[in-house]
Design a protein around this motif. Structure first.
Motif, mmCIF file in Angstrom:
data_model
loop_
_atom_site.group_PDB
_atom_site.id
_atom_site.type_symbol
_atom_site.label_atom_id
_atom_site.label_comp_id
_atom_site.label_asym_id
_atom_site.label_seq_id
_atom_site.Cartn_x
_atom_site.Cartn_y
_atom_site.Cartn_z
ATOM 1 N N LYS A 88 0.850 -1.187 0.000
ATOM 2 C CA LYS A 88 0.000 0.000 0.000
ATOM 3 C C LYS A 88 0.885 1.237 0.000
ATOM 4 C CE LYS A 88 -3.638 2.360 2.619
ATOM 5 N NZ LYS A 88 -4.462 2.344 3.864
ATOM 6 N N SER A 89 0.538 2.196 -0.815
ATOM 7 C CA SER A 89 1.331 3.420 -0.881
ATOM 8 C C SER A 89 1.258 4.185 0.437
ATOM 9 C CB SER A 89 0.819 4.315 -2.013
ATOM 10 O OG SER A 89 1.417 5.602 -1.942
ATOM 11 N N PRO A 90 2.380 4.759 0.880
ATOM 12 C CA PRO A 90 2.321 5.680 2.021
ATOM 13 C C PRO A 90 1.420 6.861 1.687
ATOM 14 C CG PRO A 90 4.590 5.074 1.510
ATOM 15 C CD PRO A 90 3.739 4.594 0.369
ATOM 16 N N GLN A 91 1.000 7.576 2.705
ATOM 17 C CA GLN A 91 0.220 8.787 2.462
ATOM 18 C C GLN A 91 1.154 9.858 1.901
ATOM 19 O OE1 GLN A 91 -2.239 9.922 5.749
ATOM 20 N NE2 GLN A 91 -3.156 11.659 4.667
ATOM 21 N N LEU A 92 0.713 10.558 0.867
ATOM 22 C CA LEU A 92 1.572 11.483 0.143
ATOM 23 C C LEU A 92 1.249 12.945 0.427
ATOM 24 C CD1 LEU A 92 1.426 9.667 -3.327
ATOM 25 C CD2 LEU A 92 3.205 9.451 -1.585
ATOM 26 N N GLY A 93 2.273 13.767 0.381
ATOM 27 C CA GLY A 93 2.106 15.210 0.494
ATOM 28 C C GLY A 93 3.106 15.905 -0.402
ATOM 29 N N HIS A 94 2.681 16.953 -1.101
ATOM 30 C CA HIS A 94 3.559 17.661 -2.041
ATOM 31 C C HIS A 94 3.525 19.158 -1.761
ATOM 32 C CE1 HIS A 94 2.711 13.797 -4.041
ATOM 33 N NE2 HIS A 94 3.927 13.940 -4.538
ATOM 34 N N HIS A 95 4.618 19.652 -1.206
ATOM 35 C CA HIS A 95 4.679 21.083 -0.885
ATOM 36 C C HIS A 95 5.147 21.887 -2.090
ATOM 37 C CE1 HIS A 95 9.073 21.100 -0.748
ATOM 38 N NE2 HIS A 95 9.042 20.012 -0.001
ATOM 39 N N ASN A 96 4.853 23.184 -2.064
ATOM 40 C CA ASN A 96 5.292 24.055 -3.158
ATOM 41 C C ASN A 96 6.806 24.226 -3.123
ATOM 42 O OD1 ASN A 96 5.447 25.625 -0.850
ATOM 43 N ND2 ASN A 96 4.585 27.441 -1.771
ATOM 44 N N LEU A 97 7.352 24.642 -4.239
ATOM 45 C CA LEU A 97 8.797 24.799 -4.356
ATOM 46 C C LEU A 97 9.218 26.224 -4.024
ATOM 47 C CD1 LEU A 97 9.465 22.826 -7.665
ATOM 48 C CD2 LEU A 97 9.503 21.985 -5.305
ATOM 49 N N LEU A 98 10.454 26.353 -3.580
ATOM 50 C CA LEU A 98 11.027 27.666 -3.319
ATOM 51 C C LEU A 98 11.892 28.075 -4.510
ATOM 52 C CD1 LEU A 98 12.175 27.372 0.417
ATOM 53 C CD2 LEU A 98 10.060 28.361 -0.477
ATOM 54 N N THR A 99 11.897 29.366 -4.792
ATOM 55 C CA THR A 99 12.775 29.916 -5.816
ATOM 56 C C THR A 99 13.656 30.977 -5.173
ATOM 57 O OG1 THR A 99 11.300 31.734 -6.466
ATOM 58 C CG2 THR A 99 10.936 29.586 -7.514
ATOM 59 N N THR A 100 14.620 31.482 -5.926
ATOM 60 C CA THR A 100 15.406 32.611 -5.445
ATOM 61 C C THR A 100 14.522 33.858 -5.444
ATOM 62 O OG1 THR A 100 16.162 33.225 -7.652
ATOM 63 C CG2 THR A 100 17.486 31.606 -6.450
ATOM 64 N N ALA A 101 15.039 34.930 -4.890
ATOM 65 C CA ALA A 101 14.272 36.183 -4.825
ATOM 66 C C ALA A 101 13.914 36.697 -6.211
ATOM 67 C CB ALA A 101 15.066 37.241 -4.062
ATOM 68 N N THR A 102 14.701 36.303 -7.228
ATOM 69 C CA THR A 102 14.420 36.740 -8.596
ATOM 70 C C THR A 102 13.559 35.739 -9.356
ATOM 71 O OG1 THR A 102 16.506 35.746 -9.320
ATOM 72 C CG2 THR A 102 16.545 38.083 -8.738
ATOM 73 N N GLY A 103 13.112 34.691 -8.663
ATOM 74 C CA GLY A 103 12.216 33.731 -9.285
ATOM 75 C C GLY A 103 12.904 32.558 -9.957
ATOM 76 N N GLU A 104 14.225 32.456 -9.833
ATOM 77 C CA GLU A 104 14.945 31.341 -10.458
ATOM 78 C C GLU A 104 14.853 30.090 -9.593
ATOM 79 O OE1 GLU A 104 18.867 32.787 -10.843
ATOM 80 O OE2 GLU A 104 18.372 34.363 -12.273
ATOM 81 N N GLY A 105 14.885 28.945 -10.256
ATOM 82 C CA GLY A 105 14.864 27.694 -9.524
ATOM 83 C C GLY A 105 16.167 27.459 -8.789
ATOM 84 N N LEU A 106 16.109 26.657 -7.743
ATOM 85 C CA LEU A 106 17.296 26.347 -6.954
ATOM 86 C C LEU A 106 17.958 25.089 -7.508
ATOM 87 C CD1 LEU A 106 15.814 26.962 -3.402
ATOM 88 C CD2 LEU A 106 17.134 28.536 -4.797
ATOM 89 N N SER A 107 19.270 25.034 -7.416
ATOM 90 C CA SER A 107 19.999 23.879 -7.936
ATOM 91 C C SER A 107 21.187 23.568 -7.056
ATOM 92 C CB SER A 107 20.487 24.154 -9.367
ATOM 93 O OG SER A 107 21.390 23.164 -9.788
ATOM 94 N N LYS A 108 21.370 22.286 -6.763
ATOM 95 C CA LYS A 108 22.544 21.866 -6.007
ATOM 96 C C LYS A 108 23.818 22.124 -6.804
ATOM 97 C CE LYS A 108 21.116 17.689 -5.305
ATOM 98 N NZ LYS A 108 21.059 16.274 -4.894
ATOM 99 N N ARG A 109 23.707 22.069 -8.105
ATOM 100 C CA ARG A 109 24.899 22.213 -8.935
ATOM 101 C C ARG A 109 25.449 23.630 -8.906
ATOM 102 N NH1 ARG A 109 21.452 18.786 -11.501
ATOM 103 N NH2 ARG A 109 22.236 16.691 -11.956
ATOM 104 N N THR A 110 24.567 24.616 -8.774
ATOM 105 C CA THR A 110 25.032 25.999 -8.728
ATOM 106 C C THR A 110 25.378 26.444 -7.320
ATOM 107 O OG1 THR A 110 22.783 26.898 -8.439
ATOM 108 C CG2 THR A 110 23.559 26.565 -10.699
#
Length: 457
Positions: free
Chosen positions: A233-255
């Motif tokens: 049985k699948s665990p109960q799921l939850g999906h939170h919104n994502l955070l961006t930088t102050a300028t709206g760019e996505g976050l990346s571990k690589r940068t």
């Protein structure tokens, strides 16, 4: 049943504030519900996963105040994945495909040209054993796809097949499996994809709740199907919104954008980072919570916005100041000692300066001012020099206490006729070399009469 959640970072870079949001959502959920959290490293990408990142992530998690009850490494579980894959193959739910990336791209374009959804057409299911043997004799190695349960009798005639779940964050969610391609679970080189390994791990580790970013919503329909195909049985799921930088760019571990390590090294308090990472984009006011228990008390996944939220590190300064201004000496003592701030007057010094600090490390500047003399930030104006010299002539006698500053300035007011800023500012600059700072009523006893007279211009 004890809730068990997990945080499963990939050690291919340093975790950023977006990863931290996921880790904190899971930890706070466990804390609030008497549960436990597994720290599980998704290190199946042997080439890109590095020990230094594993160590850095573990350090970041500990610094934030997250306490996993066990640590797991996917790189140590390849035997479990192989066994699970064999079970799916035996059930006819994992099938080999031989198309190259270029061939798949061409098929997608042809489907789009025919105004069909760009999903995989399951052509590999039509291959006979002889066809497969021939392809492999030519040196082609298969990747393996999971056969989605989105058809009745004919896999080449998918029908709308809805997967439903009540999301911990977003409420009722639905994914139509007919709109998706059969997902690749095993690459040509034999390595496993996250979609598959995470399900195997979640089953084996008795994960009851999964909270992650909303970029995984579509994945959830696929993974629920894999859970069911494996008799779980699948665990109960939850999906939170994502955070961006102050300028709206996505976050990346690589940068390295907004990495937890960089914020820690900059001097921010863990609860300032945690408070902003969790409360940004929720219905709660963004305030600095004193500890994890207090943050857990107001934490409600369902209060999270469905749209992405901007994380501005400038907002951390106000939260950091609030935490430091309320920080007791007992909490700061060891950190101050590391800065060379210790002795009988260390506590009085901390209580005097903390309300003017953004970081604990800022205290070192004021310690130098108290012990060594005024800073050189702002020189005393020439027109104030005679006034200050005369003011030092009426310094009260010792012992000094919190009332000494008022006694001195009252005497100076009578002597000079000055008042307000014209009286106080030159004295502050003469004593500290700065036009703003801690209350001089608090600093003067630390300077002492002899130390104050040494600052006479």
């Amino acid at each position: 049943m004890t809730p068990i959640v997990r945080f499963a970072p990939s050690p291919t870079g340093y975790i950023h504030i977006g990863n931290t949001r996921t880790a904190l959502f899971n930890w706070l959920f466990a804390l609030k519900n008497g549960g436990q959290m597994v720290l599980r490293f998704d290190d199946t990408d042997v080439e890109r996963s590095k020990t230094e990142y594993v160590e850095a992530i573990a350090e970041d998690v500990e610094w934030l105040g997250i306490k996993p009850f066990r640590v797991e490494y996917q790189s140590k579980r390849f035997a479990e994945y192989a066994a699970a894959a064999e079970r799916l193959k035996a059930a006819g739910l994992l099938y080999p495909c031989y198309e190259t990336a270029e061939e798949l791209d061409l098929k997608r374009k042809l489907r789009l040209a025919r105004r069909l959804p760009p999903v995989y057409g399951r052509d590999a299911l039509k291959l006979s054993d002889e066809d497969k043997a021939k392809l492999e004799a030519e040196g082609k190695r298969p990747h393996w796809r999971f056969l989605l349960p989105n058809f009745k009798d004919d896999p080449f005639a998918p029908v709308r097949t809805e997967v439903h779940w009540d999301d911990l964050v977003r409420g009722p969610e639905t994914v139509d499996l007919a709109s998706l391609s059969d997902p690749v679970l095993i690459r040509e080189d034999g390595t496993y994809l996250y979609t598959f390994t995470s399900v195997v791990d979640d089953i084996d580790m008795n994960i009851t709740h999964i909270i992650r970013g909303d970029d995984h919503v579509t994945n959830s329909g696929v993974q629920i199907s894999i859970f069911e195909a494996m008799g779980a049985k699948s665990p109960q799921l939850g999906h939170h919104n994502l955070l961006t930088t102050a300028t709206g760019e996505g976050l990346s571990k690589r940068t390295g954008a907004l990495s937890v390590g960089s914020l820690r090294r900059a001097g921010y308090e863990p609860m300032a980072v945690a408070s902003l990472a969790v409360l940004t984009g929720t219905s709660e006011n963004v305030v600095a919570m004193p500890d994890m228990n207090a943050l857990a008390a107001i934490f409600d996944p369902a209060s999270t916005s469905k749209s992405s939220s901007k994380f501005d590190p400038a907002d951390l300064d106000a939260l950091n100041r609030a935490l430091i201004h309320a920080m007791p000496f007992s909490d700061a003592k060891d950190r101050l000692a590391a800065l060379g701030i210790q002795g009988d007057d260390a506590e009085a010094f901390w209580l005097a300066v903390r309300s003017n600090l953004t970081f604990v490390s800022d205290a070192a500047q004021w310690w130098a001012i108290v012990k060594n003399g005024p800073a050189s930030d702002e020189p005393l104006a020439d027109e104030d020099r005679d006034f200050v010299r005369a003011a030092f002539d009426v310094l009260p006698s010792e012992p000094w206490n919190h009332e000494t500053w008022k006694s001195w300035t009252d005497a100076v007011k009578v002597q000079s006729g000055r008042k307000g800023k014209g009286l106080f500012m030159p004295l502050r600059i003469a004593l500290t070399g700065r036009s703003s700072g801690p209350e001089l009523a608090d600093l003067l006893p630390l300077l002492g009469r002899e130390g104050t007279l040494a600052r006479r211009p």
